[in-house]
Design an enzyme around this catalytic site. Sequence first.
Site, mmCIF file in Angstrom:
data_model
loop_
_atom_site.group_PDB
_atom_site.id
_atom_site.type_symbol
_atom_site.label_atom_id
_atom_site.label_comp_id
_atom_site.label_asym_id
_atom_site.label_seq_id
_atom_site.Cartn_x
_atom_site.Cartn_y
_atom_site.Cartn_z
ATOM 1 N N GLN A 1 0.837 -1.183 0.049
ATOM 2 C CA GLN A 1 0.089 0.060 0.092
ATOM 3 C C GLN A 1 0.660 1.392 0.053
ATOM 4 O OE1 GLN A 1 -2.750 -1.828 3.311
ATOM 5 N NE2 GLN A 1 -3.966 -0.390 2.210
ATOM 6 N N ARG B 1 3.908 -0.160 13.038
ATOM 7 C CA ARG B 1 3.519 -1.292 12.196
ATOM 8 C C ARG B 1 3.524 -1.374 10.799
ATOM 9 N NH1 ARG B 1 -2.175 -3.704 11.083
ATOM 10 N NH2 ARG B 1 -1.471 -5.708 10.332
ATOM 11 N N HIS C 1 0.831 -9.316 4.605
ATOM 12 C CA HIS C 1 -0.130 -8.565 4.613
ATOM 13 C C HIS C 1 -0.592 -8.451 3.098
ATOM 14 C CE1 HIS C 1 -2.354 -4.597 6.467
ATOM 15 N NE2 HIS C 1 -2.688 -4.847 5.288
ATOM 16 N N GLU D 1 -5.183 -9.990 8.870
ATOM 17 C CA GLU D 1 -6.865 -10.367 8.465
ATOM 18 C C GLU D 1 -7.018 -11.443 7.493
ATOM 19 O OE1 GLU D 1 -8.529 -6.713 6.844
ATOM 20 O OE2 GLU D 1 -8.634 -5.721 8.858
ATOM 21 N N ASN E 1 -7.922 -5.868 14.382
ATOM 22 C CA ASN E 1 -8.223 -4.863 13.504
ATOM 23 C C ASN E 1 -9.735 -4.146 13.643
ATOM 24 O OD1 ASN E 1 -5.433 -4.771 12.470
ATOM 25 N ND2 ASN E 1 -6.090 -5.490 10.318
ATOM 26 N N TYR F 1 -12.704 -1.461 13.358
ATOM 27 C CA TYR F 1 -13.094 -0.135 12.814
ATOM 28 C C TYR F 1 -14.503 0.185 12.849
ATOM 29 C CZ TYR F 1 -8.878 -0.047 9.593
ATOM 30 O OH TYR F 1 -7.782 -0.057 9.012
ATOM 31 N N GLU G 1 -5.195 -2.175 14.062
ATOM 32 C CA GLU G 1 -5.489 -1.159 12.992
ATOM 33 C C GLU G 1 -7.035 -0.438 13.770
ATOM 34 O OE1 GLU G 1 -5.952 -1.919 9.046
ATOM 35 O OE2 GLU G 1 -4.307 -3.500 9.122
HETATM 36 C C1 NOJ Z 1 -7.458 -3.509 6.797
HETATM 37 C C2 NOJ Z 1 -6.428 -3.623 6.243
HETATM 38 O O1 NOJ Z 1 -5.292 -4.521 6.966
HETATM 39 C C3 NOJ Z 1 -5.703 -2.462 5.500
HETATM 40 O O2 NOJ Z 1 -4.808 -3.288 4.400
HETATM 41 C C4 NOJ Z 1 -6.768 -1.717 4.929
HETATM 42 O O3 NOJ Z 1 -6.090 -0.632 4.101
HETATM 43 C C5 NOJ Z 1 -7.549 -1.007 5.983
HETATM 44 N N1 NOJ Z 1 -8.256 -2.411 6.631
HETATM 45 C C6 NOJ Z 1 -8.713 -0.207 5.442
HETATM 46 O O4 NOJ Z 1 -9.459 -0.891 4.692
#
Ligand code: NOJ
Length: 491
Positions: free
Chosen positions: A50, A108, A153, A199, A316, A318, A389
């Site tokens: 990324q 990280r 990842h 993930e 992670n 969100y 995250e």
């Molecule tokens: C989880 C992922 O690990 C990451 O690569 C992604 O950019 C973010 N969520 C946001 O969607």
Amino acid sequence: MGVSRVTATCILTVVVATSLAVLTPGARGLGRDDDFPPGFLFGAATSAYQIEGAYLDDNKGLNNWDVFTHTQAGRISDGGNGDVADDHYHRYTEDVEILHNLGVNSYRFSISWARILPRGRLGDVNPAGIAFYNRLIDALLQKGIEPFVTLNHFDIPQELETRYRGWLGAGIREEFVYYSDVCFKAFGDRVRSWTTFNEPNLYTRFQYMLGVYPPNRCSPPFGSCSGGDSRREPYVAAHNILLSHAAAVRNYHTNYQAKQGGKIGMVIAMKWFLDPIFFGDYPRVMKEMISSNLPKFTPEEKKLLQTNKMDFIGINQYTSIYAKDCIYSPCALNTYEGNALVYTTGVRNGKKIGRPTAFSSYFVVPQGIESAVMYVNDRYKDTPIFITENGYSQHSNTNMEDLINDVERVNYMQCYLKYLSSAVRKGANVRGYFAWSLVDNFEWIFGYTVRFGLYHVDFDTQERIPRASAKWYRDFLTGSSLKDDTVQSAP
Ligand code: NOJ
């Protein structure tokens, strides 16, 4: 993890924030030292594909995402790819500097497998790849920032993608163990925190159930692909990932941990995956539902899993969603969740579970982080937890002023941290928090259409510009004054 309402405090916070000229952490009653234990890691997170760019530099091999984005650009919202991304490979010193300015004590990031082993274990180790991560790790340590490293990842060398159809072939387990061993050997003298996978529970779904990530395999009604079996392959891939993980953990525990003194875990999104790792087998109910499509662990494999538990769990987190039981109530069962006889949604009776974000499936539900952490803490018996995250997305086509003055992200972080501190107070064994992300970056199939960064990135010039959230985070972490970095109110 369904949570139904936003508490008064955080509703109030949102309303007040849009009308305040200056935001201060004190105003929200949140303090690094008051609300989190000593030694707590506070960081920011990224991943190799990324941000790194430099996709063919210094003998890096092609990986699955290079090939996918080049050959199937139409599947990426804006046709973008990670060829350049944030050009972090060439700008890592600047990125370490902005981490330092933020006041974080950990970072990280992930290692690009194809930079280290361009052709997998049948080819040579690429010294230039090793040298890059050595430089990055050393630069971080010089600034007192602890590296928190993800081995995988989402990106794997294309040669392995082709040879094993990604995670479908059992041979990839040996590849992963070999790759992780190279990393432990090269970097383990300075890296104390390793995670095997990021993930995998979501990734295998996107790869082999919905077919939207490489190698784009699926079957109807889940999606339309040129090959695959959505009811079976995600579980085969997950099975191989679980066993790769356990074998890498065994190797680390046996051959490295005593002399290197580090810990190893896995990062998951909040859906099934951890039970086999902690209890040595799939849950009974899962076996009943997935039936012959779920691979079986041999007695040796069960033992491998049970005797090589991970040292910590990365979560992670969100958003939160509603979950509906589909055993006793009617549901449309031709979906991913249908396999689990559960229906999930962010909207109930026409009402969203929280404020929407640029990601249509992510809503702002701060108290969900507390529920998630308490659940994991109870179920996996106080295993240390890191929030690996947590972050807020904006649409890239938002006007520049709002992109930079990201009061919504500030509120999001404050509210989530508040609920995280509440979990800590209630006894959850939480050891760290990483904001996603340090910088705007390539968001997989959404390309560059959404932005998660604490730092805004101008992808034409590669300039990194601190957002209000970066300033707020720095203030929260260091207590330094905001006076030169006033956060302006939303108009
Ligand atoms: C989880 C992922 O690990 C990451 O690569 C992604 O950019 C973010 N969520 C946001 O969607």
